[in-house]
Motif scaffolding. Structure first.
Motif, PDB file in Angstrom:
ATOM      1  N   GLY A  88       0.968  -1.205  -0.184  1.00  0.00           N
ATOM      2  CA  GLY A  88      -0.027  -0.293  -0.113  1.00  0.00           C
ATOM      3  C   GLY A  88       0.877   1.326   0.038  1.00  0.00           C
ATOM      4  N   ASP A  89       2.020   1.086  -0.180  1.00  0.00           N
ATOM      5  CA  ASP A  89       2.973   2.066  -0.053  1.00  0.00           C
ATOM      6  C   ASP A  89       3.319   2.527  -1.468  1.00  0.00           C
ATOM      7  OD1 ASP A  89       2.999   2.030   2.105  1.00  0.00           O
ATOM      8  OD2 ASP A  89       5.484   0.764   2.783  1.00  0.00           O
ATOM      9  N   GLY A  90       2.843   4.201  -1.509  1.00  0.00           N
ATOM     10  CA  GLY A  90       3.294   4.330  -3.303  1.00  0.00           C
ATOM     11  C   GLY A  90       4.536   5.440  -2.516  1.00  0.00           C
ATOM     12  N   GLU A  91       5.543   5.316  -3.782  1.00  0.00           N
ATOM     13  CA  GLU A  91       6.911   6.952  -4.008  1.00  0.00           C
ATOM     14  C   GLU A  91       5.808   7.331  -5.377  1.00  0.00           C
ATOM     15  OE1 GLU A  91      10.543   4.594  -2.877  1.00  0.00           O
ATOM     16  OE2 GLU A  91       9.515   4.408  -0.855  1.00  0.00           O
ATOM     17  N   MET A  92       7.088   8.742  -6.048  1.00  0.00           N
ATOM     18  CA  MET A  92       6.345   9.080  -6.477  1.00  0.00           C
ATOM     19  C   MET A  92       8.360   9.967  -7.069  1.00  0.00           C
ATOM     20  SD  MET A  92       4.266  12.058  -7.765  1.00  0.00           S
ATOM     21  CE  MET A  92       2.270  11.200  -8.068  1.00  0.00           C
ATOM     22  N   GLU A  93       8.641  10.036  -8.649  1.00  0.00           N
ATOM     23  CA  GLU A  93       9.075  10.411  -9.007  1.00  0.00           C
ATOM     24  C   GLU A  93       9.354  11.247 -10.237  1.00  0.00           C
ATOM     25  OE1 GLU A  93      12.863   7.143  -7.117  1.00  0.00           O
ATOM     26  OE2 GLU A  93      12.362   6.932  -9.628  1.00  0.00           O
ATOM     27  N   SER A 103      17.611   5.931 -26.527  1.00  0.00           N
ATOM     28  CA  SER A 103      17.086   5.537 -25.642  1.00  0.00           C
ATOM     29  C   SER A 103      17.525   5.984 -24.557  1.00  0.00           C
ATOM     30  CB  SER A 103      18.000   4.547 -25.087  1.00  0.00           C
ATOM     31  OG  SER A 103      17.185   3.052 -24.237  1.00  0.00           O
ATOM     32  N   PRO A 104      16.660   6.107 -24.088  1.00  0.00           N
ATOM     33  CA  PRO A 104      16.077   8.198 -22.826  1.00  0.00           C
ATOM     34  C   PRO A 104      17.393   7.059 -21.898  1.00  0.00           C
ATOM     35  CG  PRO A 104      14.358   6.819 -22.915  1.00  0.00           C
ATOM     36  CD  PRO A 104      15.382   6.032 -23.680  1.00  0.00           C
ATOM     37  N   GLU A 105      18.192   7.327 -20.519  1.00  0.00           N
ATOM     38  CA  GLU A 105      18.607   7.941 -19.870  1.00  0.00           C
ATOM     39  C   GLU A 105      18.037   8.759 -18.750  1.00  0.00           C
ATOM     40  OE1 GLU A 105      23.124   7.971 -20.110  1.00  0.00           O
ATOM     41  OE2 GLU A 105      22.677   7.041 -21.759  1.00  0.00           O
ATOM     42  N   TYR A 106      16.788   7.757 -17.619  1.00  0.00           N
ATOM     43  CA  TYR A 106      16.619   8.512 -16.715  1.00  0.00           C
ATOM     44  C   TYR A 106      17.285   8.739 -15.585  1.00  0.00           C
ATOM     45  CZ  TYR A 106      11.929   8.182 -19.557  1.00  0.00           C
ATOM     46  OH  TYR A 106      11.013   8.423 -20.839  1.00  0.00           O
ATOM     47  N   GLN A 107      17.107  10.567 -15.142  1.00  0.00           N
ATOM     48  CA  GLN A 107      17.951  10.803 -13.944  1.00  0.00           C
ATOM     49  C   GLN A 107      16.524  11.393 -13.298  1.00  0.00           C
ATOM     50  OE1 GLN A 107      20.642  10.663 -12.900  1.00  0.00           O
ATOM     51  NE2 GLN A 107      21.353   9.413 -14.519  1.00  0.00           N
ATOM     52  N   THR A 108      16.191  11.107 -11.810  1.00  0.00           N
ATOM     53  CA  THR A 108      15.760  11.360 -10.787  1.00  0.00           C
ATOM     54  C   THR A 108      16.031  12.182  -9.942  1.00  0.00           C
ATOM     55  OG1 THR A 108      14.838   8.789 -10.612  1.00  0.00           O
ATOM     56  CG2 THR A 108      14.657  11.193  -8.586  1.00  0.00           C
ATOM     57  N   ALA A 109      15.638  13.472 -10.604  1.00  0.00           N
ATOM     58  CA  ALA A 109      15.236  15.221 -10.120  1.00  0.00           C
ATOM     59  C   ALA A 109      15.104  15.638  -8.591  1.00  0.00           C
ATOM     60  CB  ALA A 109      14.962  16.454 -11.163  1.00  0.00           C
ATOM     61  N   MET A 110      13.351  14.943  -8.021  1.00  0.00           N
ATOM     62  CA  MET A 110      13.015  15.146  -7.596  1.00  0.00           C
ATOM     63  C   MET A 110      12.209  13.124  -6.813  1.00  0.00           C
ATOM     64  SD  MET A 110      10.711  17.861  -6.170  1.00  0.00           S
ATOM     65  CE  MET A 110       9.267  17.304  -7.106  1.00  0.00           C
ATOM     66  N   HIS A 111      12.013  12.952  -5.450  1.00  0.00           N
ATOM     67  CA  HIS A 111      11.624  11.729  -5.166  1.00  0.00           C
ATOM     68  C   HIS A 111      11.285  12.175  -3.967  1.00  0.00           C
ATOM     69  CE1 HIS A 111      11.498   7.230  -3.954  1.00  0.00           C
ATOM     70  NE2 HIS A 111      11.452   8.475  -2.642  1.00  0.00           N
ATOM     71  N   LEU A 112       9.614  11.895  -4.039  1.00  0.00           N
ATOM     72  CA  LEU A 112       9.008  12.502  -2.489  1.00  0.00           C
ATOM     73  C   LEU A 112       8.369  10.772  -2.295  1.00  0.00           C
ATOM     74  CD1 LEU A 112       7.552  14.119  -5.025  1.00  0.00           C
ATOM     75  CD2 LEU A 112       6.645  14.748  -2.714  1.00  0.00           C
ATOM     76  N   ASP A 113       8.591  10.085  -1.140  1.00  0.00           N
ATOM     77  CA  ASP A 113       8.450   9.032  -0.641  1.00  0.00           C
ATOM     78  C   ASP A 113       7.443   8.810   0.483  1.00  0.00           C
ATOM     79  OD1 ASP A 113       8.363   9.643   1.590  1.00  0.00           O
ATOM     80  OD2 ASP A 113      10.462   8.566   2.494  1.00  0.00           O
ATOM     81  N   GLN A 114       6.592   7.773   0.778  1.00  0.00           N
ATOM     82  CA  GLN A 114       5.217   7.601   1.279  1.00  0.00           C
ATOM     83  C   GLN A 114       5.100   7.611   2.841  1.00  0.00           C
ATOM     84  OE1 GLN A 114       7.545   4.935   0.777  1.00  0.00           O
ATOM     85  NE2 GLN A 114       7.800   4.251   2.751  1.00  0.00           N
ATOM     86  N   ASN A 115       6.539   8.902   3.405  1.00  0.00           N
ATOM     87  CA  ASN A 115       6.248   9.201   4.239  1.00  0.00           C
ATOM     88  C   ASN A 115       5.921  10.610   4.313  1.00  0.00           C
ATOM     89  OD1 ASN A 115       6.066   6.659   5.614  1.00  0.00           O
ATOM     90  ND2 ASN A 115       8.408   6.691   5.166  1.00  0.00           N
ATOM     91  N   THR A 122      18.149  12.964  -4.759  1.00  0.00           N
ATOM     92  CA  THR A 122      18.452  11.449  -4.000  1.00  0.00           C
ATOM     93  C   THR A 122      17.494  10.902  -3.439  1.00  0.00           C
ATOM     94  OG1 THR A 122      19.103  10.354  -2.044  1.00  0.00           O
ATOM     95  CG2 THR A 122      18.010  12.687  -2.321  1.00  0.00           C
ATOM     96  N   THR A 123      17.131   9.353  -4.139  1.00  0.00           N
ATOM     97  CA  THR A 123      16.396   9.007  -3.929  1.00  0.00           C
ATOM     98  C   THR A 123      15.472   7.963  -2.411  1.00  0.00           C
ATOM     99  OG1 THR A 123      17.098   6.645  -4.472  1.00  0.00           O
ATOM    100  CG2 THR A 123      16.048   8.363  -6.816  1.00  0.00           C
ATOM    101  N   THR A 124      16.663   8.635  -1.940  1.00  0.00           N
ATOM    102  CA  THR A 124      16.282   7.731  -0.079  1.00  0.00           C
ATOM    103  C   THR A 124      16.756   8.868   0.582  1.00  0.00           C
ATOM    104  OG1 THR A 124      18.964   7.650  -0.264  1.00  0.00           O
ATOM    105  CG2 THR A 124      17.302   5.394  -0.891  1.00  0.00           C
ATOM    106  N   PRO A 125      14.907   9.968   1.118  1.00  0.00           N
ATOM    107  CA  PRO A 125      15.739  10.989   1.541  1.00  0.00           C
ATOM    108  C   PRO A 125      15.702  10.448   2.902  1.00  0.00           C
ATOM    109  CG  PRO A 125      13.454  11.000   0.711  1.00  0.00           C
ATOM    110  CD  PRO A 125      14.307  10.241  -0.522  1.00  0.00           C
TER     111      PRO A 125
END
Length: 181
Positions: A88-93, A103-115, A122-125
């Motif tokens: 039930g936990d969702g995260e958004m990037e 072929s796209p090379e994606y970089q995460t600019a902003m990550h929102l975690d389930q909390n 960073t993908t681990t705030p």
């Protein structure tokens, strides 16, 4: 198949329940769902419209759904929703892409975690706002008014204890203890 004869202006698909047109495709190829005169490529209209993207991801960190943005044939950005550690936990990037090689090379600019924690770079705030850059991690606050102030307020339970700020256009930098003046 839907066919028309004569001048094409729009076609509507009746939902058979109320007699109202449920889907409209106009002469500019704009689609209206619940709207008979769509203003954009896809126009949704309802009391509370909802666009549902449903995945069936069974494993942690797996993609549930993506919205990918293209410039011509090159992918330039993506909003990715993935499953967290629990079902039930969702995260958004929010991601940017380099697609110069086809072929796209994606970089995460902003990550929102389930909390509700936000990671920029960073993908681990591990705090409400975590910023990371491999070479320089600057944080900029810019007041557009030369007589205005910019800075940080540090508080606990809505009580402001410390101000760290630049009060105006001069070079003064101040740290102010609210409780002890």
């Amino acid at each position: 198949a839907i066919t028309t004869t004569g001048a094409f202006t729009s076609v509507g698909i009746d939902d058979n329940a109320s007699g109202a047109v449920a889907i409209t495709i106009d002469s500019d190829e704009k689609v209206g769902i619940g709207e008979t005169s769509p203003d954009s490529l896809l126009h949704l209209k309802a009391t509370t419209p909802e666009l549902r993207i449903e995945g069936s991801q069974g494993s942690a960190d797996g993609d549930v759904g993506n919205v990918v943005f293209y410039n011509g044939t090159n992918a330039i950005g993506k909003i990715r929703v993935k499953r967290g550690a629990d079902i039930g936990d969702g995260e958004m990037e929010f991601m940017t892409a380099n697609d110069s090689g086809g072929s796209p090379e994606y970089q995460t600019a902003m990550h929102l975690d389930q909390n509700g924690k936000v990671g920029i770079g960073t993908t681990t705030p591990d705090y409400p706002l975590t910023m990371y850059d491999a070479s320089n991690a600057w944080f900029k606050i810019n007041c557009g008014n030369t007589s205005g102030a910019s800075g940080f307020l540090l508080s606990n339970s809505d009580t402001i204890y410390w101000h760290i700020y630049l009060p105006n256009q001069n070079d003064d930098f101040r740290v102010y203890d609210e409780e002890n003046n």
